[in-house]
Design an enzyme around this catalytic site. Structure first.
Site, PDB file in Angstrom:
ATOM      1  N   ASP A  40     125.718   7.890  58.032  1.00 49.93           N
ATOM      2  CA  ASP A  40     124.667   6.925  57.726  1.00 49.93           C
ATOM      3  C   ASP A  40     124.927   6.168  56.432  1.00 49.93           C
ATOM      4  O   ASP A  40     124.671   4.965  56.351  1.00 49.93           O
ATOM      5  CB  ASP A  40     123.330   7.678  57.634  1.00 49.93           C
ATOM      6  N   TRP A  51     119.187   4.463  48.639  1.00 48.81           N
ATOM      7  CA  TRP A  51     120.130   4.744  49.725  1.00 48.81           C
ATOM      8  C   TRP A  51     121.231   5.712  49.318  1.00 48.81           C
ATOM      9  O   TRP A  51     121.911   6.258  50.168  1.00 48.81           O
ATOM     10  CB  TRP A  51     120.745   3.447  50.277  1.00 48.81           C
ATOM     11  N   LYS A 103     109.181   7.473  52.102  1.00 50.95           N
ATOM     12  CA  LYS A 103     109.750   6.225  52.622  1.00 50.95           C
ATOM     13  C   LYS A 103     111.201   6.151  52.143  1.00 50.95           C
ATOM     14  O   LYS A 103     111.478   5.822  50.994  1.00 50.95           O
ATOM     15  CB  LYS A 103     108.949   5.040  52.074  1.00 50.95           C
ATOM     16  N   GLU A 156     116.184   1.662  53.618  1.00 50.40           N
ATOM     17  CA  GLU A 156     116.525   1.111  54.938  1.00 50.40           C
ATOM     18  C   GLU A 156     118.034   1.132  55.204  1.00 50.40           C
ATOM     19  O   GLU A 156     118.461   0.975  56.348  1.00 50.40           O
ATOM     20  CB  GLU A 156     115.950  -0.305  55.095  1.00 50.40           C
ATOM     21  N   THR A 170     112.692  -2.995  41.543  1.00 51.43           N
ATOM     22  CA  THR A 170     111.654  -2.384  42.384  1.00 51.43           C
ATOM     23  C   THR A 170     110.705  -1.548  41.524  1.00 51.43           C
ATOM     24  O   THR A 170     109.500  -1.503  41.793  1.00 51.43           O
ATOM     25  CB  THR A 170     112.311  -1.515  43.477  1.00 51.43           C
ATOM     26  N   GLU A 218     112.752   6.880  38.445  1.00 51.41           N
ATOM     27  CA  GLU A 218     114.128   7.247  38.086  1.00 51.41           C
ATOM     28  C   GLU A 218     114.962   6.040  38.437  1.00 51.41           C
ATOM     29  O   GLU A 218     115.148   5.726  39.614  1.00 51.41           O
ATOM     30  CB  GLU A 218     114.594   8.458  38.900  1.00 51.41           C
ATOM     31  N   GLY A 249     118.164   2.972  37.173  1.00 51.14           N
ATOM     32  CA  GLY A 249     119.629   2.881  37.119  1.00 51.14           C
ATOM     33  C   GLY A 249     120.238   3.471  35.859  1.00 51.14           C
ATOM     34  O   GLY A 249     119.548   3.963  34.972  1.00 51.14           O
ATOM     35  N   CYS A 290     124.098   7.066  40.124  1.00 49.32           N
ATOM     36  CA  CYS A 290     123.372   6.561  38.948  1.00 49.32           C
ATOM     37  C   CYS A 290     123.839   7.225  37.659  1.00 49.32           C
ATOM     38  O   CYS A 290     123.801   6.620  36.596  1.00 49.32           O
ATOM     39  CB  CYS A 290     121.886   6.769  39.130  1.00 49.32           C
ATOM     40  N   GLU A 305     124.377  -2.674  35.411  1.00 52.94           N
ATOM     41  CA  GLU A 305     124.793  -1.622  36.341  1.00 52.94           C
ATOM     42  C   GLU A 305     125.471  -2.268  37.561  1.00 52.94           C
ATOM     43  O   GLU A 305     124.859  -3.064  38.263  1.00 52.94           O
ATOM     44  CB  GLU A 305     123.570  -0.818  36.805  1.00 52.94           C
ATOM     45  N   GLY A 358     114.219   4.363  33.178  1.00 51.44           N
ATOM     46  CA  GLY A 358     113.066   4.928  33.860  1.00 51.44           C
ATOM     47  C   GLY A 358     111.917   5.405  33.013  1.00 51.44           C
ATOM     48  O   GLY A 358     111.941   5.343  31.789  1.00 51.44           O
TER      49      GLY A 358
END
Ligand code: NAD
Length: 483
Positions: free
Chosen positions: A101, A159, A183, A186, A240, A258, A260, A291, A387, A460
């Protein structure tokens, strides 16, 4: 549980639906999931949730919270241990799904990262059970601190390393007595669906663990805006984090982010240079999509040439290949869009006058970008300050310890740092002077789960790990009883 469509992922059956209130729920729409190992082949069409799925999942989590938060800590702990047992039983299936994946090396999934998922559940089962409430006498009274479960928690994951990160964030929420809506990202949604099955098999009451699949700006935004949610635990990018922070502020909901990293790897002349070079070359593994990676090599000028020679030899020994092959040491990148993003970073560095020492191009026929080393023209070069999240390291030199610390602290990030030195005194001084959530000296990635984990600055807000995560997921109450 109702039957739901399943995709065969490397022979492992994975549900493509949401899990809401203990039932598999189809999406009105779907999105395509492809493998970084064979981009031409679709792995699955996965449910694409929107506002309706988010509302339904939070509703189920409200109901699940009512049941779960009333259980004894020992009952919750037993359920979490059953999830851990099932993760261990399904280790090889989960590792294969994760590799197909999102592309990470199958060897590290099989031998390390899935097992860490089980450990996350076991660790928080023990923490929940062992926790004693602080109690002390004061001014003719007894003070006691109670941890009240806070309510439904939304967990949003990135991801990279999705299974390990999901378990790291879900386990403490459940241990604290909260219900969860997870969640996943994607670009790598499938291992979370296996986890969802395992929570059902482990007998978690309906609605305690819910999974919603979909796109961040759609279902993710709907989940974080829902006023019934009492905690938001996020890992991902700063962009985000800002959006989720705004949503959390609107409902006055605590959130952790949390985010980058742009960690330095500082090499002092007094260190074991071969070990430092091996560590630097290891930062290319998983194509640098980590990260915590030490991507800014800061090397004492006196040993620059010797270090560079050792690093070049170890970089040349890397094998770019299929992540299922144990001989492969560098995995492909997760997605063509991410590969293009990394490529654009290097192209801009080249145009800006930074020196590409090696690499600097993509491989044809796969999603690999060659391990790349760049000597920047200046410390404020974009390639040093931003980053990249790819197999791209920068190399800078320093003359003194003070200069090394100044360079280490010169970005807006502050997640992690790696130091190589032969001096215990220097390790202590530099470790304390670097602004980061974690500093490793002469090692990397080893961490006891009770240690706090999180970042400073752009890296963060908040700390996970040990008691920190349990406190975050609880409302602390002080009870005061007159003697
Ligand atoms: P991302 O921010 O694009 O996405 C992360 C998650 O947020 C995904 O599930 C996505 O769907 C969701 N999302 C996107 N927009 C949203 C919105 N408006 N509302 C709610 N959810 C939304 O990050 P990414 O590209 O998936 O991950 C890479 C980033 O994650 C890197 O910056 C990396 O450093 C960071 N990361 C940090 C850590 C850490 O522990 N500090 C660990 C792993 C990755």
């Amino acid at each position: 549980m109702t039957e739901s469509p399943r995709a065969a992922v490397g022979g492992v059956e994975v549900s493509v639906d949401h899990l809401i209130g203990g039932e598999r729920v189809a999406g009105e729409h779907t999105f395509e999931c492809r493998s970084p190992l064979e981009w031409d082949r679709k792995l699955a069409d996965v449910a694409r949730g929107g506002v309706a799925a988010a509302e339904r999942a939070v509703g189920a989590a409200v109901d699940g919270f009512g049941v779960w938060s009333e259980l004894d800590a020992s009952e919750r702990a037993a359920a979490l241990r059953r999830v851990a047992d099932l993760i261990e039983e399904r280790n090889d299936d989960i590792a294969l799904v994760e590799t197909l994946d999102m592309g990470f090396l199958h060897r590290s999934m099989r031998e390390r990262l899935v097992a860490r998922g089980a450990l996350n559940f076991r660790f928080y089962a023990d923490m929940a059970e062992a926790h004693a409430e602080p109690r002390w006498p004061a001014r003719g009274t007894t003070h006691t601190v109670q941890r009240m479960p806070a309510g439904p928690a939304v967990v949003i994951t990135p991801w990279n390393a999705p299974f390990m990160l999901a378990t790291w964030k879900v386990a403490p929420a459940l241990a604290a007595g909260n219900s969860v809506v997870l969640k996943p990202a994607e670009w790598s949604p499938l291992s979370a669906s296996v986890l969802a099955d395992l929570t059902v098999e482990a007998g978690l009451p309906a609605g305690v663990f819910n999974l919603v699949q979909g796109i961040g700006s759609e279902v993710g935004a709907a989940l974080t805006a829902d006023a019934r949610v009492r905690r938001i635990s996020f890992t991902g990018s700063p962009e985000t984090a800002r959006r989720i922070g705004a949503a959390a502020a609107a409902n006055i909901v605590p959130f952790t982010a949390e985010v980058g990293g742009k960690g330095p790897l500082i090499v002092f002349a007094d260190c074991d240079l071969e070990a430092a070079a091996a560590q630097a070359a290891a930062q290319y593994e998983d194509s640098g999509q980590v990260c915590l990676a030490g991507t800014r090599l800061l090397v004492e000028a006196a040993v620059r040439d010797e270090f560079l020679e050792a690093l070049a030899a170890r970089t040349a020994a890397h094998v770019l290949g299929d992540s299922r092959d144990d001989a492969t040491t560098i995995a492909p990148m997760v997605h063509p869009d991410h590969l293009a993003r990394v490529e654009a970073f290097v192209d801009r560095a080249r145009s800006a006058g930074d020196t590409i020492v090696w690499g600097g191009r993509r491989r044809t026929g796969s999603l690999h970008y060659e391990p790349t080393l760049i000597e920047p023209a200046a410390n404020d070069s974009e390639i040093v300050q931003s980053e990249v999240f790819g197999p791209v390291l920068t190399l800078q030199t320093f003359a003194t310890e003070a200069e090394a610390v100044e360079l280490a602290n010169s970005t807006r990030y502050g997640l992690s740092a790696i130091v190589y030195t032969g001096s215990a005194e220097r390790a202590e001084r530099v470790g304390r002077a670097v602004r980061a959530g974690i500093v490793w000296t002469n090692t990397f990635l080893v961490r006891d789960l009770s240690a706090p984990f999180g970042g400073c600055g752009l890296s963060g807000i908040g700390r996970e790990g040990g008691d920190h995560a349990l406190d975050f997921h609880s409302d602390l109450k002080t009870l005061i009883l007159a003697d």
